[in-house]
Write a protein that holds these residues in place. Structure first.
Motif, PDB file in Angstrom:
ATOM      1  N   GLY A 193       0.820  -1.208   0.000  1.00 13.95           N
ATOM      2  CA  GLY A 193       0.000   0.000   0.000  1.00 13.95           C
ATOM      3  C   GLY A 193       0.851   1.254   0.000  1.00 13.95           C
ATOM      4  N   LYS A 194       0.192   2.373   0.296  1.00 19.05           N
ATOM      5  CA  LYS A 194       0.889   3.653   0.282  1.00 19.05           C
ATOM      6  C   LYS A 194       1.569   3.894   1.629  1.00 19.05           C
ATOM      7  CE  LYS A 194      -1.142   7.125  -1.783  1.00 19.05           C
ATOM      8  NZ  LYS A 194      -2.136   8.168  -2.137  1.00 19.05           N
ATOM      9  N   PRO A 195       2.882   4.214   1.626  1.00 16.48           N
ATOM     10  CA  PRO A 195       3.517   4.548   2.904  1.00 16.48           C
ATOM     11  C   PRO A 195       3.005   5.888   3.418  1.00 16.48           C
ATOM     12  CG  PRO A 195       5.018   4.959   1.082  1.00 16.48           C
ATOM     13  CD  PRO A 195       3.800   4.312   0.486  1.00 16.48           C
ATOM     14  N   LYS A 196       3.102   6.066   4.736  1.00 15.55           N
ATOM     15  CA  LYS A 196       2.618   7.315   5.351  1.00 15.55           C
ATOM     16  C   LYS A 196       3.801   8.138   5.857  1.00 15.55           C
ATOM     17  CE  LYS A 196      -1.772   5.253   6.783  1.00 15.55           C
ATOM     18  NZ  LYS A 196      -2.647   4.879   7.935  1.00 15.55           N
ATOM     19  N   TYR A 197       3.760   9.427   5.527  1.00 16.60           N
ATOM     20  CA  TYR A 197       4.846  10.353   5.878  1.00 16.60           C
ATOM     21  C   TYR A 197       4.290  11.448   6.775  1.00 16.60           C
ATOM     22  CZ  TYR A 197       8.161  14.240   5.267  1.00 16.60           C
ATOM     23  OH  TYR A 197       9.040  15.281   5.480  1.00 16.60           O
ATOM     24  N   ALA A 239       9.133  19.030   1.135  1.00 15.73           N
ATOM     25  CA  ALA A 239       9.189  17.583   1.365  1.00 15.73           C
ATOM     26  C   ALA A 239       7.810  16.954   1.198  1.00 15.73           C
ATOM     27  CB  ALA A 239       9.739  17.309   2.760  1.00 15.73           C
ATOM     28  N   GLU A 240       6.786  17.612   1.724  1.00 16.57           N
ATOM     29  CA  GLU A 240       5.432  17.062   1.604  1.00 16.57           C
ATOM     30  C   GLU A 240       4.991  17.020   0.137  1.00 16.57           C
ATOM     31  OE1 GLU A 240       3.626  18.256   5.994  1.00 16.57           O
ATOM     32  OE2 GLU A 240       3.061  19.443   4.238  1.00 16.57           O
ATOM     33  N   ASP A 241       5.383  18.026  -0.620  1.00 17.71           N
ATOM     34  CA  ASP A 241       5.024  18.064  -2.038  1.00 17.71           C
ATOM     35  C   ASP A 241       5.640  16.874  -2.784  1.00 17.71           C
ATOM     36  OD1 ASP A 241       3.851  19.838  -4.246  1.00 17.71           O
ATOM     37  OD2 ASP A 241       5.889  19.495  -4.976  1.00 17.71           O
ATOM     38  N   LEU A 242       6.929  16.616  -2.529  1.00 18.90           N
ATOM     39  CA  LEU A 242       7.578  15.489  -3.205  1.00 18.90           C
ATOM     40  C   LEU A 242       7.041  14.156  -2.683  1.00 18.90           C
ATOM     41  CD1 LEU A 242       9.667  14.511  -5.239  1.00 18.90           C
ATOM     42  CD2 LEU A 242      11.391  14.590  -3.426  1.00 18.90           C
ATOM     43  N   ALA A 243       6.741  14.094  -1.387  1.00 14.42           N
ATOM     44  CA  ALA A 243       6.203  12.860  -0.821  1.00 14.42           C
ATOM     45  C   ALA A 243       4.896  12.472  -1.516  1.00 14.42           C
ATOM     46  CB  ALA A 243       5.999  13.016   0.688  1.00 14.42           C
ATOM     47  N   LYS A 244       4.044  13.441  -1.725  1.00 15.90           N
ATOM     48  CA  LYS A 244       2.783  13.167  -2.440  1.00 15.90           C
ATOM     49  C   LYS A 244       3.068  12.676  -3.850  1.00 15.90           C
ATOM     50  CE  LYS A 244       0.124  16.639   0.124  1.00 15.90           C
ATOM     51  NZ  LYS A 244      -0.480  17.991   0.055  1.00 15.90           N
ATOM     52  N   GLU A 245       4.031  13.337  -4.509  1.00 19.98           N
ATOM     53  CA  GLU A 245       4.386  12.967  -5.883  1.00 19.98           C
ATOM     54  C   GLU A 245       4.909  11.529  -5.949  1.00 19.98           C
ATOM     55  OE1 GLU A 245       6.813  15.938  -7.858  1.00 19.98           O
ATOM     56  OE2 GLU A 245       7.812  14.376  -9.025  1.00 19.98           O
ATOM     57  N   LEU A 246       5.607  11.099  -4.886  1.00 22.44           N
ATOM     58  CA  LEU A 246       6.191   9.753  -4.858  1.00 22.44           C
ATOM     59  C   LEU A 246       5.226   8.703  -4.309  1.00 22.44           C
ATOM     60  CD1 LEU A 246       9.832  10.596  -3.687  1.00 22.44           C
ATOM     61  CD2 LEU A 246       9.039  10.047  -5.996  1.00 22.44           C
ATOM     62  N   GLY A 247       4.021   9.111  -3.985  1.00 20.55           N
ATOM     63  CA  GLY A 247       3.006   8.136  -3.614  1.00 20.55           C
ATOM     64  C   GLY A 247       2.759   7.968  -2.136  1.00 20.55           C
ATOM     65  N   ASP A 292       1.096   8.868   1.540  1.00 19.85           N
ATOM     66  CA  ASP A 292       0.025   9.581   2.222  1.00 19.85           C
ATOM     67  C   ASP A 292       0.696  10.554   3.180  1.00 19.85           C
ATOM     68  OD1 ASP A 292      -2.315   8.677   1.167  1.00 19.85           O
ATOM     69  OD2 ASP A 292      -2.581   7.040   2.607  1.00 19.85           O
ATOM     70  N   VAL A 293       0.417  11.831   3.051  1.00 18.31           N
ATOM     71  CA  VAL A 293       1.034  12.833   3.925  1.00 18.31           C
ATOM     72  C   VAL A 293       0.069  13.149   5.059  1.00 18.31           C
ATOM     73  CG1 VAL A 293       1.934  15.180   4.084  1.00 18.31           C
ATOM     74  CG2 VAL A 293       2.432  13.779   2.059  1.00 18.31           C
ATOM     75  N   LEU A 294       0.512  12.889   6.273  1.00 16.17           N
ATOM     76  CA  LEU A 294      -0.333  13.055   7.453  1.00 16.17           C
ATOM     77  C   LEU A 294      -0.191  14.460   8.036  1.00 16.17           C
ATOM     78  CD1 LEU A 294       0.558   9.640   9.159  1.00 16.17           C
ATOM     79  CD2 LEU A 294      -1.328  10.132   7.578  1.00 16.17           C
ATOM     80  N   PRO A 295      -1.155  14.891   8.851  1.00 16.42           N
ATOM     81  CA  PRO A 295      -1.022  16.202   9.508  1.00 16.42           C
ATOM     82  C   PRO A 295       0.246  16.259  10.363  1.00 16.42           C
ATOM     83  CG  PRO A 295      -3.249  15.347   9.730  1.00 16.42           C
ATOM     84  CD  PRO A 295      -2.433  14.230   9.171  1.00 16.42           C
ATOM     85  N   ALA A 296       0.917  17.414  10.332  1.00 13.96           N
ATOM     86  CA  ALA A 296       2.162  17.574  11.082  1.00 13.96           C
ATOM     87  C   ALA A 296       1.932  17.451  12.581  1.00 13.96           C
ATOM     88  CB  ALA A 296       2.783  18.927  10.760  1.00 13.96           C
ATOM     89  N   ILE A 297       2.962  17.011  13.275  1.00 16.68           N
ATOM     90  CA  ILE A 297       2.939  16.899  14.734  1.00 16.68           C
ATOM     91  C   ILE A 297       3.953  17.882  15.305  1.00 16.68           C
ATOM     92  CG2 ILE A 297       3.330  15.372  16.709  1.00 16.68           C
ATOM     93  CD1 ILE A 297       2.569  13.013  14.889  1.00 16.68           C
ATOM     94  N   GLN A 298       3.504  18.757  16.184  1.00 19.45           N
ATOM     95  CA  GLN A 298       4.393  19.800  16.695  1.00 19.45           C
ATOM     96  C   GLN A 298       5.016  19.416  18.034  1.00 19.45           C
ATOM     97  OE1 GLN A 298       2.469  23.628  16.810  1.00 19.45           O
ATOM     98  NE2 GLN A 298       2.019  23.632  14.626  1.00 19.45           N
ATOM     99  N   PHE A 299       6.277  19.787  18.197  1.00 14.72           N
ATOM    100  CA  PHE A 299       6.931  19.738  19.513  1.00 14.72           C
ATOM    101  C   PHE A 299       7.964  20.857  19.559  1.00 14.72           C
ATOM    102  CE2 PHE A 299      11.053  17.639  18.532  1.00 14.72           C
ATOM    103  CZ  PHE A 299      10.803  17.161  17.248  1.00 14.72           C
ATOM    104  N   ALA A 300       8.275  21.332  20.760  1.00 11.14           N
ATOM    105  CA  ALA A 300       9.098  22.534  20.933  1.00 11.14           C
ATOM    106  C   ALA A 300      10.557  22.284  20.565  1.00 11.14           C
ATOM    107  CB  ALA A 300       8.997  23.024  22.376  1.00 11.14           C
ATOM    108  N   LEU A 301      11.301  23.386  20.395  1.00 14.99           N
ATOM    109  CA  LEU A 301      12.723  23.289  20.067  1.00 14.99           C
ATOM    110  C   LEU A 301      13.567  22.877  21.266  1.00 14.99           C
ATOM    111  CD1 LEU A 301      13.340  26.373  17.731  1.00 14.99           C
ATOM    112  CD2 LEU A 301      13.837  23.993  17.185  1.00 14.99           C
ATOM    113  N   THR A 302      12.983  22.888  22.437  1.00  9.47           N
ATOM    114  CA  THR A 302      13.732  22.558  23.654  1.00  9.47           C
ATOM    115  C   THR A 302      13.386  21.144  24.124  1.00  9.47           C
ATOM    116  OG1 THR A 302      11.961  23.631  24.898  1.00  9.47           O
ATOM    117  CG2 THR A 302      13.946  24.927  24.440  1.00  9.47           C
ATOM    118  N   PRO A 303      14.295  20.483  24.870  1.00 11.23           N
ATOM    119  CA  PRO A 303      13.993  19.155  25.417  1.00 11.23           C
ATOM    120  C   PRO A 303      12.770  19.201  26.318  1.00 11.23           C
ATOM    121  CG  PRO A 303      16.343  19.632  25.583  1.00 11.23           C
ATOM    122  CD  PRO A 303      15.684  20.915  25.160  1.00 11.23           C
ATOM    123  N   GLY A 304      12.044  18.102  26.408  1.00 13.70           N
ATOM    124  CA  GLY A 304      10.843  18.060  27.247  1.00 13.70           C
ATOM    125  C   GLY A 304      10.211  16.685  27.205  1.00 13.70           C
ATOM    126  N   ASP A 305       9.001  16.599  27.760  1.00 12.17           N
ATOM    127  CA  ASP A 305       8.262  15.337  27.741  1.00 12.17           C
ATOM    128  C   ASP A 305       7.333  15.339  26.523  1.00 12.17           C
ATOM    129  OD1 ASP A 305       6.770  13.091  28.086  1.00 12.17           O
ATOM    130  OD2 ASP A 305       5.929  13.651  30.031  1.00 12.17           O
TER     131      ASP A 305
END
Length: 421
Positions: free
Chosen positions: A174-178, A195-203, A205-218
């Motif tokens: 199937g289609k890999p998920k990025y 990157a998302e544009d090329l990922a779609k072109e290469l087949g 599934d581009v998922l919604p982005a997941i955010q986390f801060a620039l600093t270490p944390g939980d």
């Protein structure tokens, strides 16, 4: 008879002026992050730049002139970068600047363009690669911005290209998920759309982005979201410090995904910090050698860094960055003088160029008046961690407990539509 003393006086003045000019130092600014949110990678890179310049001075300088490098730790604070820039260009009359982060580099584009100061940054944002501003997706012209290495966007495109091939080799169905992961900040966001544009072109599934801060944390919550998403390939857009937190949290949460880091997303120190959670992470590397590799230019690199000290990959990239500016200054000296404008022209003077002394280390690079992408060749490495990592890094490298394995080299096409983003 009266002219002779005047001629002698002029000749004497010329003899006096020549060594005085040779002694005049070349003022260069160096903006570094040794204490801020990206200091985990900013410190080894900045030390590579500073140590290279110290070595250059020790070995005759640039055209027999010493470089007066003013290194300022701005703590990854944009207002401090602007204040420092104004001091350098106002009072100090610098002829070039080594910059750092994406937010501050982009904030200074207008300034360096107006002042015509070559600015070679640690940011590799695609927005810095179009000197004319005429490319299809450019947001602004950046005629005096340079960097050494593939752009963030091209590095991410190379990772996506590799991931598509990896999926096939593994017999994925199937289609890999990025998914893109990172802070909502100019630096991690820089390659996201490309990157998302090329990922779609290469087949993918581009998922919604997941955010986390620039600093270490939980970041357990983000890892649980990642696990539930079913992603196969996750791009980490932050620097190594916060990525280590994510990798550990995801290891504990039992996330089964192939992580891919950006160019600042992983190094040997981060692999030590993350332990076995870092095993398998794939990253782009800007040089053709790491500290333990052999190449003619590694002799100079080890003289700069000290043969007994293992230096991480960012340190070597900092050295390459400094040597490109050194040779641009030498070209300027031979073609009218070491001025900011001539240094900029020196960056255009050669094609597929490796600085003298860096043979086999730096990737051959070309900058032109219409394209500031120095290379579209992307070296991909995989972090390997095969034992406990509580020993000093030197020992871990020697034992092979931590190492970087070369995966492949992706040569991207230099597409006009990819310029500037």
């Amino acid at each position: 008879m009266r002219m002779k003393p005047m001629v002698l006086t002029a000749a004497a003045a010329a003899l006096i002026a020549a060594p005085a000019a040779a002694q005049q130092k070349i003022n260069v600014g160096h903006l570094a992050d040794y204490s801020g949110a990206t200091s985990d990678v900013g410190k080894p890179f900045g030390e590579g730049v500073a140590d290279a310049m110290a070595w250059i001075n020790k070995n005759g300088g640039v055209a027999k002139r010493q470089v007066n490098l003013d290194t300022v730790d701005y703590g990854y604070q944009v207002p401090r970068s602007i204040a420092t820039y104004k001091k350098w260009t106002g009072r100090d009359k610098v002829v070039a600047i080594f910059g750092w982060g994406t937010a501050d580099t982009e904030a200074l584009i207008t300034f360096v363009s107006k002042d015509q100061i070559p600015y070679i940054s640690g940011s590799y944002a695609g927005s810095l690669t179009d000197p004319t501003g005429q490319a299809e997706k450019s947001t602004a012209a950046a005629p005096f911005n340079f960097f050494y290495g593939p752009s963030y966007s091209d590095a991410a495109r190379a990772l996506v290209t590799w991931a598509a091939d990896d999926w096939k080799k593994k017999g994925g169905q199937g289609k890999p998920k990025y998914v893109h992961m990172g802070a909502n900040h100019p630096y991690p966001n820089a390659p996201k759309a490309a990157a998302e544009d090329l990922a779609k072109e290469l087949g993918f599934d581009v998922l919604p982005a997941i955010q986390f801060a620039l600093t270490p944390g939980d970041y357990t919550a983000q890892c649980l979201t990642l696990k539930q998403s079913g992603a196969n390939y996750a791009y980490l857009g932050n620097t190594a410090g916060s990525n280590v937190s994510v990798l550990k949290a995801c290891k504990n949460a039992g996330v089964d995904v192939q992580f891919m880091g950006n160019v600042w997303g992983m190094d040997e120190n981060a692999a030590k910090a993350a332990g076995n959670a870092a095993d398998g992470v794939v990253i782009p590397v800007r040089t053709r050698t790491l500290w333990t590799d052999e190449a003619p230019g590694m002799k100079t690199v080890r003289e700069i860094g000290g043969a007994d000290n293992y230096r991480p990959l960012h340190y070597i990239a900092g050295i390459c960055t400094a040597f490109y500016i050194k040779e641009a200054m030498e070209w300027a000296n031979a073609n009218g003088g070491i001025t900011a404008l001539k240094i900029r022209d020196g960056m255009y003077a050669k094609k597929d160029w490796v600085p003298k002394g860096m043979e086999g280390v730096c990737v051959p690079s070309t900058w032109t008046k219409t394209d500031h992408r120095p290379t579209t060749e992307v070296q991909l490495y995989r972090a390997r961690v095969t034992a406990a990592t509580d020993a000093p890094l030197n020992d871990l490298i020697k034992s092979g407990a931590v190492k970087m394995e070369k995966v492949t080299v992706v040569n991207l096409p230099r597409k006009p539509e990819w310029l500037g983003w």
